[in-house]
Design an enzyme around this catalytic site. Structure first.
Site, PDB file in Angstrom:
ATOM      1  N   LYS A 262     -26.680  -5.092   3.992  1.00  0.00           N
ATOM      2  CA  LYS A 262     -26.099  -6.472   3.458  1.00  0.00           C
ATOM      3  C   LYS A 262     -25.264  -6.364   2.244  1.00  0.00           C
ATOM      4  O   LYS A 262     -24.120  -6.708   2.031  1.00  0.00           O
ATOM      5  CB  LYS A 262     -27.146  -7.366   3.476  1.00  0.00           C
ATOM      6  CG  LYS A 262     -27.650  -7.692   5.005  1.00  0.00           C
ATOM      7  CD  LYS A 262     -28.752  -8.759   4.832  1.00  0.00           C
ATOM      8  CE  LYS A 262     -29.476  -8.963   6.303  1.00  0.00           C
ATOM      9  NZ  LYS A 262     -30.404  -9.619   6.241  1.00  0.00           N
TER      10      LYS A 262
ATOM     11  N   GLY B  54     -30.896 -11.644  23.106  1.00  0.00           N
ATOM     12  CA  GLY B  54     -32.313 -11.567  22.488  1.00  0.00           C
ATOM     13  C   GLY B  54     -32.023 -12.891  21.762  1.00  0.00           C
ATOM     14  O   GLY B  54     -31.435 -13.889  22.370  1.00  0.00           O
TER      15      GLY B  54
ATOM     16  N   ALA C  91     -24.155  -9.448  28.730  1.00  0.00           N
ATOM     17  CA  ALA C  91     -24.645  -7.748  29.204  1.00  0.00           C
ATOM     18  C   ALA C  91     -25.917  -7.683  28.471  1.00  0.00           C
ATOM     19  O   ALA C  91     -26.189  -8.049  27.252  1.00  0.00           O
ATOM     20  CB  ALA C  91     -23.821  -6.846  28.675  1.00  0.00           C
TER      21      ALA C  91
ATOM     22  N   ASP D 247     -32.429  -2.920   5.408  1.00  0.00           N
ATOM     23  CA  ASP D 247     -31.711  -3.938   5.862  1.00  0.00           C
ATOM     24  C   ASP D 247     -30.933  -4.687   4.911  1.00  0.00           C
ATOM     25  O   ASP D 247     -29.863  -5.202   4.891  1.00  0.00           O
ATOM     26  CB  ASP D 247     -32.482  -5.282   6.452  1.00  0.00           C
ATOM     27  CG  ASP D 247     -32.123  -6.409   6.997  1.00  0.00           C
ATOM     28  OD1 ASP D 247     -31.485  -6.422   7.994  1.00  0.00           O
ATOM     29  OD2 ASP D 247     -32.316  -7.356   6.155  1.00  0.00           O
TER      30      ASP D 247
END
Length: 450
Positions: A220, A26, A57, A216
């Protein structure tokens, strides 16, 4: 720890290259390929050997990623990278705490392959287990890119401050939320409008839940807290709130009171345990972190000897994240590796974060109330009965749309408390919501005074 790289000479004239296999092509994966090729001389000089991509991959072979993959082995099954004889280090850039990402990292470590990952969910949820596997295999597990993109947060906390006793860590850990809150404050627009703009600009995903609901940032924070305090913090115990409930009116009131609202992740070492939480906060405008706007992140660290540090930069994106991944690869090429959590995993167990009832903060409260005599007295009586002391109060004129109706117009009422136990505040809010003069649910935001 082993580096997993081949020794000796590649062609009799120099050291053998470090061969890497990348799972996931990506934004970050393609960016890493570009960086390693564009800065090949710099990387080789700092790594002491070339770092080359030999295998990849990804799901779609036909997609144009802007990179030339001729001569690179392509695997349809990412887990095959764990056993590819032409791969010295596996780079996992797929994402997610479960599924193929977890399987690939687990198999690579069991096969004695070093792993570099940008997967904050995987480390936050399974970090203790993966650390044990890495230690048993004698190979490094590196994840600088998992927290705050290009900001060297992991190295700073785990290595740069290894000799100090860290008591606090956290900061602005999600650029999407910071962008939305900044745009809402500057434009006065509603959350939904600014979120749509962030999605159009590519700052927010089509499904923004992981970002705007605080997940998210919580991943972290769990990682940073584990590194700062020397043991992994159970992700499931981190208190998490997002920004969906923040109204443009709150940003206006905050500014009038001398604050800005930021989504913060905060972890503290206390005598009775570890406090780890993600939620919106009112931050005094004079504090440096209040000035961190847009898509930028800021990581705060506080130690007994070093005092307080703040690192600021872009927390995501192709360039910053790829740079962090490459830094880990250079460390592996050099043979520089440290234990995942900064110490041996012998006897290392997860610690549960303290519940929200144990928080002790100042609070901002916004109520929509009927504009009639006695309402303020009723509200303050509830706070008094629950041991909550008021510091200040702010009231504007009648709402333009007269929410309470023609006979009972409503007004917003803002109260700021002194420090109090959150359990008392929760009980008081429940009672305030039941008052006949209070319209809708009260809004509560914690104040981070320093």
């Amino acid at each position: 720890m082993a580096t997993g790289g081949a020794g000796g000479q590649a062609d009799g004239t120099g050291p053998a290259p470090l061969r890497i296999g990348i799972a996931g092509l990506g934004t970050v994966g393609a960016g890493l390929v570009k960086l390693l090729r564009s800065n090949a001389a710099i990387v080789s000089a700092r790594a002491g050997r070339p770092v080359v991509v030999t295998s990849v991959a990804a799901r779609d072979r036909t997609r144009d990623r802007g990179i030339d993959l001729d001569g690179v082995t392509w695997h349809d099954d990412a887990a095959a990278l764990a056993h590819d004889p032409d791969v010295d280090v596996v780079v996992e850039l797929i994402g997610g705490a479960e599924g193929i990402a977890r399987r690939l990292v687990t198999e690579a470590l069991r096969a004695g392959r070093p792993v570099v990952t940008a997967n904050k969910a995987l480390i936050a949820v399974h970090g203790a287990e993966l650390a044990a596997l890495a230690e048993q295999a004698g190979v490094p597990l590196m994840f600088e890119a998992a927290v705050a993109g290009g900001i060297p947060a992991i190295k700073t906390v785990r290595e740069g401050l290894a000799a100090d006793r860290l008591n606090r860590v956290g900061g602005i850990l999600n650029g999407t939320c910071n962008y939305i809150m900044t745009a809402m404050r500057e434009s006065g627009r509603a959350f939904a409008d600014v979120l749509a703009e962030a999605q159009a600009l590519g700052y927010a995903e089509a499904d923004p839940s992981t970002d705007v609901d605080g997940i998210d940032a919580a991943h972290k924070l769990a990682i940073l807290a584990g590194l700062a305090f020397g043991r992994p913090v159970a992700f499931s115990s981190v208190h998490v709130e997002g920004i969906r409930g923040i109204d443009a009116l709150d940003l206006t009131f905050a500014q009038a009171l001398g604050y800005r609202i930021k989504l913060l992740g905060l972890a503290r070492r206390r005598e009775d345990g570890v406090e780890a939480r993600v939620h919106p906060c009112l931050v005094p405008e004079k504090m440096p972190i209040a000035q961190v706007d847009g898509v930028f992140n800021a990581v705060l660290v506080e130690g007994a000897f070093v005092g307080r540090l703040m690192l600021e930069g872009r927390g995501a994106g192709e360039g910053p994240t790829a740079t962090a991944v490459a830094a880990d690869l250079i460390d592996i090429a050099r043979g520089n590796a440290v234990p995942v959590w900064g110490r041996s995993t012998d006897g290392l167990t997860q610690v549960e974060a303290l519940p929200r009832t144990a928080f002790h903060e100042e609070y901002y409260l916004r109520l929509q109330v009927q504009d009639r005599p006695g309402v303020i007295a009723d509200v303050t009586a509830v706070l008094r009965d629950h041991g909550v002391s008021l510091r200040s109060m702010l009231q504007h004129g009648r709402a333009a749309d007269d929410i309470g109706g023609a006979d009972e117009p409503s007004v917003p009422l803002v109260l700021v408390t002194h420090r109090t136990q959150e359990s008392a505040m929760m009980a008081a809010l429940a009672r305030i919501a039941e008052l006949p003069a209070v319209i809708g649910e009260p809004a509560m935001i914690r104040i981070e005074a320093g």
